[in-house]
Design an enzyme around this catalytic site. Structure first.
Site, PDB file in Angstrom:
ATOM      1  N   LYS A  12       0.854  -1.195   0.000  1.00 54.03           N
ATOM      2  CA  LYS A  12       0.000   0.000   0.000  1.00 54.03           C
ATOM      3  C   LYS A  12       0.879   1.231   0.000  1.00 54.03           C
ATOM      4  O   LYS A  12       2.064   1.182   0.368  1.00 54.03           O
ATOM      5  CB  LYS A  12      -0.924   0.040   1.214  1.00 54.03           C
ATOM      6  CG  LYS A  12      -0.240  -0.030   2.596  1.00 54.03           C
ATOM      7  CD  LYS A  12       0.275   1.272   3.183  1.00 54.03           C
ATOM      8  CE  LYS A  12       0.856   1.110   4.591  1.00 54.03           C
ATOM      9  NZ  LYS A  12       1.611   2.265   5.087  1.00 54.03           N
ATOM     10  N   ASP A 137      -2.511  -1.291  10.354  1.00 58.76           N
ATOM     11  CA  ASP A 137      -2.683  -1.300   8.896  1.00 58.76           C
ATOM     12  C   ASP A 137      -3.359  -2.572   8.374  1.00 58.76           C
ATOM     13  O   ASP A 137      -3.641  -2.659   7.185  1.00 58.76           O
ATOM     14  CB  ASP A 137      -1.310  -1.193   8.206  1.00 58.76           C
ATOM     15  CG  ASP A 137      -0.809   0.231   8.147  1.00 58.76           C
ATOM     16  OD1 ASP A 137      -1.594   1.150   8.434  1.00 58.76           O
ATOM     17  OD2 ASP A 137       0.364   0.414   7.797  1.00 58.76           O
TER      18      ASP A 137
END
Ligand SMILES: C[C@](O)(CO)[C@H](O)COP(=O)(O)OP(=O)(O)OC[C@H]1O[C@@H](n2ccc(N)nc2=O)[C@H](O)[C@@H]1O
Ligand SMILES: Nc1ncnc2c1ncn2[C@@H]1O[C@H](COP(=O)(O)OP(=O)(O)OP(=O)(O)O)[C@@H](O)[C@H]1O
Length: 282
Positions: A12, A137
């Protein structure tokens, strides 16, 4: 040979990262914009009937039982009460401690992969909540949609973003997320924004000044990439990135970087490649 389930664990980027304040437990309230990259690790899973979780690939410096893959597998095993286990293989392609979420993504792929292998049929909310206990996350990787994130990163609002190409440069230093968040000089008072004003937001990362001060290699990578495009830090680094309208332009800049500086080019995606693969298997 026993059939293996092969799944990607994409990276990401934090397209921006604002720190709004610090909670009593020491964690930071933030607002960030997550998008996935079509580049990542790859995991394989094979069923074991004896309940053992065995990660069959070593990551140097990470003991078997502290690997987020093993921790995720054991948490899911315990919470679901299954008697099944798994052999797991990891092809590690993402730089560690890079701010591109490699460990968190491996954990999310493990949760979704084992949910399928063990036929648990947990819903996404339950898997995301379990994921949050492994790291801030993990939930966004479980949900697999580009998102505006609030809280410690777990309150997610899906967003549709452009899908440009990114050049990601990985300075060869390990940045400690905990150290960056405990630096007294960290900006912790950025005013909150509303999701609807996303388009007007500049690409600032509040961690960047602290990371540049502590890690000259990261500062140098930003200076270098800024010669070609507007560069910034993802997460707490060490990776820095710039965006391009097409792959050719990104590749052209990549060829001009010193060969000693690892980098890759990948497209930003609003649906993670893990979820695209799982949809294809359904
Ligand atoms: C900076 C980001 O990468 C943005 O995507 C994430 O918020 C970090 O997520 P992560 O690597 O999964 O982080 P965790 O493993 O949960 O936390 C590592 C350490 O960073 C600090 N930390 C992390 C996230 C957060 N919102 N506030 C914090 O203060 C805490 O000291 C924590 O002990
Ligand atoms: N499967 C894994 N892959 C990578 N790191 C792992 C894994 N399991 C445990 N770790 C530990 O987690 C640490 C951080 O790794 P990770 O690659 O997730 O960092 P990061 O990219 O900075 O993540 P984030 O963007 O979430 O801050 C590693 O140094 C390692 O000790």
């Amino acid at each position: 040979m026993q059939e293996r389930l092969t799944l990607p664990a994409p990276a990401k980027l934090n397209l921006f990262l604002h720190i709004l304040g610090r909670r009593p437990d020491g964690y930071h309230e933030l607002q960030t914009l997550f998008q996935f990259l079509d580049h990542g690790d790859e995991l394989q899973f094979a069923l074991r009937e004896d309940g053992v979780i065995h990660l069959r690939s070593d990551i140097p410096g990470v003991p078997h039982d502290s690997n987020l893959i093993v921790r995720a597998a054991r948490k899911l095993q315990e919470a679901s009460g299954t008697r099944l286990g798994a052999d797991i293989w990891l092809d590690k392609r993402l730089p560690m401690g890079g701010g591109i979420g490699g460990g968190s993504s491996d954990a999310a792929t493990t949760l979704l992969g084992l949910d399928r292998l063990w036929n648990l049929q947990w819903d996404e909310d339950r898997l995301a909540a379990l994921g949050l206990t492994l790291g801030a996350d993990v939930p966004v990787f479980v949900r697999g949609r580009a998102a505006f994130a609030e809280g410690v990163g777990e309150k997610l609002t899906p967003v549709e973003l452009e899908e440009p190409w990114f050049l990601v440069v990985a300075p060869q230093v390990f940045v400690s997320t905990a150290e960056v968040f405990s630096d007294p000089e960290l900006t912790r008072d950025t005013p909150p924004i509303k999701v609807r004003s996303l388009l007007g937001v500049d690409g600032r990362n509040d961690c960047q000044p602290v990371v540049e001060k502590r890690y000259p290699d990261v500062r140098n990578a930003l200076i270098l990439l800024n010669k070609f495009t507007s560069a910034r830090l993802t997460g707490t680094g060490a990776c820095v990135f710039g965006s391009f309208p097409n792959r050719g332009d990104a590749d052209k800049v990549r060829r001009q970087l010193p060969a000693t500086l690892p980098s890759f080019v990948a497209q930003g995606r609003n649906i993670s490649m893990l979820h695209r693969k799982l949809q294809g298997l359904a």
